[in-house]
Write a protein that holds these residues in place. Structure first.
Motif, mmCIF file in Angstrom:
data_model
loop_
_atom_site.group_PDB
_atom_site.id
_atom_site.type_symbol
_atom_site.label_atom_id
_atom_site.label_comp_id
_atom_site.label_asym_id
_atom_site.label_seq_id
_atom_site.Cartn_x
_atom_site.Cartn_y
_atom_site.Cartn_z
ATOM 1 N N ASP A 6 0.841 -1.184 0.000
ATOM 2 C CA ASP A 6 0.000 0.000 0.000
ATOM 3 C C ASP A 6 0.882 1.242 0.000
ATOM 4 O O ASP A 6 2.108 1.158 0.003
ATOM 5 N N GLY A 7 0.237 2.397 0.004
ATOM 6 C CA GLY A 7 0.988 3.645 -0.085
ATOM 7 C C GLY A 7 1.950 3.833 1.075
ATOM 8 O O GLY A 7 1.636 3.519 2.221
ATOM 9 N N ALA A 8 3.119 4.355 0.788
ATOM 10 C CA ALA A 8 4.097 4.639 1.832
ATOM 11 C C ALA A 8 3.693 5.900 2.594
ATOM 12 O O ALA A 8 2.816 6.654 2.178
ATOM 13 N N GLU A 9 4.339 6.119 3.716
ATOM 14 C CA GLU A 9 4.096 7.348 4.467
ATOM 15 C C GLU A 9 4.474 8.558 3.623
ATOM 16 O O GLU A 9 5.391 8.508 2.801
ATOM 17 N N PHE A 10 3.754 9.656 3.842
ATOM 18 C CA PHE A 10 4.122 10.896 3.178
ATOM 19 C C PHE A 10 3.764 12.063 4.094
ATOM 20 O O PHE A 10 2.997 11.909 5.050
ATOM 21 N N ASP A 11 4.341 13.215 3.802
ATOM 22 C CA ASP A 11 4.159 14.399 4.633
ATOM 23 C C ASP A 11 3.360 15.464 3.898
ATOM 24 O O ASP A 11 3.380 15.543 2.664
ATOM 25 N N THR A 12 2.658 16.279 4.671
ATOM 26 C CA THR A 12 2.021 17.484 4.131
ATOM 27 C C THR A 12 2.621 18.685 4.851
ATOM 28 O O THR A 12 2.731 18.683 6.082
ATOM 29 N N PRO A 13 3.011 19.716 4.105
ATOM 30 C CA PRO A 13 3.619 20.889 4.729
ATOM 31 C C PRO A 13 2.564 21.808 5.352
ATOM 32 O O PRO A 13 1.360 21.605 5.192
ATOM 33 N N ASP A 14 3.039 22.795 6.046
ATOM 34 C CA ASP A 14 2.190 23.833 6.644
ATOM 35 C C ASP A 14 1.811 24.812 5.538
ATOM 36 O O ASP A 14 2.315 25.930 5.471
ATOM 37 N N LYS A 15 0.884 24.359 4.641
ATOM 38 C CA LYS A 15 0.651 25.135 3.425
ATOM 39 C C LYS A 15 -0.813 25.217 3.006
ATOM 40 O O LYS A 15 -1.152 25.947 2.077
ATOM 41 N N LEU A 16 -1.710 24.446 3.611
ATOM 42 C CA LEU A 16 -3.132 24.434 3.257
ATOM 43 C C LEU A 16 -3.363 24.153 1.776
ATOM 44 O O LEU A 16 -4.226 24.752 1.131
ATOM 45 N N GLU A 17 -2.572 23.210 1.214
ATOM 46 C CA GLU A 17 -2.769 22.770 -0.165
ATOM 47 C C GLU A 17 -3.032 21.273 -0.154
ATOM 48 O O GLU A 17 -2.223 20.492 0.353
ATOM 49 N N TYR A 18 -4.157 20.875 -0.738
ATOM 50 C CA TYR A 18 -4.543 19.468 -0.717
ATOM 51 C C TYR A 18 -3.700 18.630 -1.677
ATOM 52 O O TYR A 18 -3.389 19.057 -2.791
#
Length: 453
Positions: free
Chosen positions: A140-152
């Protein structure tokens, strides 16, 4: 860290599809030959489509094919690349039209082709055939990060649930949309917002919020929180995956078909995510506990031992576990937008037309005022798809036969629009209605469409 989904494929060349949101899939497969991987835009064999065939022609060659047509785009010798006694690891990638496949641990592909007219890939399918069955372990999908950016960041959904884990201090944002973009209509779930003090459900990015609940300390920057978002026929739920407790709930009176999800963080928060793209978790129905009664009638048309269907082409294929054979007749769609297929199944001495919801892993038939889940069923394949409006007991000449009641009355295949869905069910002439199974109930409608030969 990744999740692994175990899949078994029969010797029937029938793909099992799962959504992907990244540009690659990693897997291990144990098969003597012919491990096939399909890359598509939807959860079925439709053009455009890429196929990567590993160990074909008696485990001697591998090819890449587009739209199931020959000549193959590329062909190479790969003797003994598969093994029926051990798992072999591979990866398949797609990037800017370049389709490639390689062995586990090797960065250089053993086969590759560049498509001058690429298309967006949202599903991967696996199958075996030509004398081979397969056991797969698909990562399945690996871990990933979302930045402090409010972009989906967007990915496709295949069912009415999103199973995920989130690690972050606050502001876990998830949206459900009809496209991989911030477009209306859109549901938004803000979990642990306002400095990790409350959570909301928002519609079309508008205030006031549809639901607001206090959730102090719900998120944690040091550990993953397991959550489940479900949507079915307009009912939206956010659950704690561990306890099953409902965190938020809202019913949309005018639901729309959800095809994509998005995740993001902001307001000072960064997030670490694990999305279970292949998950089939959620509120899956259980098979009925009552035993199936012995048949009280001779086999109806199309059933093993019975005569061929009367009028029109088509055949009934024995299937189980949510599988959809190639050429299955699409009868409508669920309120989530998922296609529903024409099926029939045996229940209490009857052979009842109904609906197949692939993501639920079973079919449903209406009987006795209730909706009954059926893990084993028959799918109409290669049949007609001509629907005619009618009402009551008015069965037009040439209506396609669908089965028989427990008393031997012929039943036909109908469909109705209900709460954002187009749902298939059974037409019982003596009752003057089309019955559908919906949200656990059997519902009757005097106005309906009937399937013609």
């Amino acid at each position: 860290m990744t999740n692994v989904m175990d899949v078994f494929t029969e010797d029937n060349l029938q793909y099992q599809f799962y959504p992907v949101s990244s540009g690659s899939v990693q897997f291990k497969v144990r098969a003597t030959n012919d491990a096939h991987i399909a890359l598509t835009m939807g959860p079925q064999e439709t053009e455009p489509m890429y196929e990567v065939m590993i160990g074909g022609w008696g485990n001697a060659k591998s090819v890449i094919r587009r739209n199931k047509t020959k000549p193959d785009k590329v062909e190479i010798e790969t003797p003994n690349i598969l093994n029926g006694g051990e798992f072999r690891g591979f990866w398949v990638r797609w990037d800017s039209g370049i389709i490639s496949a390689g062995r586990e641990g090797e960065a250089i592909p053993f086969i590759s082709w560049s498509d001058p007219e690429p298309f967006p890939i949202q599903y991967v399918g696996v199958c075996t055939g030509w004398g081979a069955t397969g056991t797969w372990k698909i990562e399945d999908g690996a871990e990933f990060d979302t930045p402090d950016k409010l972009e989906y960041k967007f990915g496709p959904v295949a069912a009415g649930a999103l199973d995920f884990e989130y690690r972050g201090p606050h502001n876990c944002h998830v949206c459900l949309t009809t496209a991989p973009a911030e477009v209306d209509p859109m549901y938004e779930f803000i979990i642990g917002g306002w400095e990790n003090t409350q959570s909301v459900i928002r519609y079309c990015r508008q205030k006031p919020d549809k639901v607001t609940v206090p959730t102090p300390g719900i998120m944690n920057a040091n550990e993953f929180r397991k959550l489940l978002i479900e949507w079915r026929c307009g009912r939206l739920l956010v659950r704690d995956k561990v306890s099953g407790a409902v965190i938020m709930e809202w019913v949309d009176p005018s639901p729309f078909p959800v095809t994509h999800f998005g995740v993001r963080t902001g307001y000072g928060a960064r997030g670490n995510w694990k999305i279970a793209h292949f998950s089939k978790s959620g509120a899956l129905p259980l098979p009925p506990s009552a035993p199936v009664a012995a048949p009280l009638y001779s086999s109806p048309p199309g059933y093993p031992g019975g005569p061929a269907p009367a009028g029109g082409a088509g055949s009934w294929i024995n299937v189980s576990g949510g599988q959809v054979p190639p050429g299955a007749v699409v009868g409508g769609q669920d309120c989530s937008g998922e296609p529903l297929y024409v099926i029939r199944a045996q229940h209490e001495g009857a052979t009842l037309p109904g609906k197949l919801v692939p993501s639920h892993g079973c079919a449903y038939v209406p009987w006795g005022g209730l909706e009954h889940g059926k893990p084993e069923y028959q799918v109409l394949v290669g049949g007609p798809n001509n629907w005619t409006p009618t009402s009551g007991s008015n069965i037009p000449p040439g209506a396609f036969p669908g089965g028989q009641s427990e008393d031997g009355e012929p039943l036909f295949i109908g469909r109705v629009r209900h709460e954002g869905s187009m749902t298939t069910g059974k037409v019982q002439p003596s009752h003057g209605v089309c019955y559908i199974s919906f949200a656990g109930q059997e519902l009757g409608f005097p106005e309906y469409e009937i399937l013609m030969s």
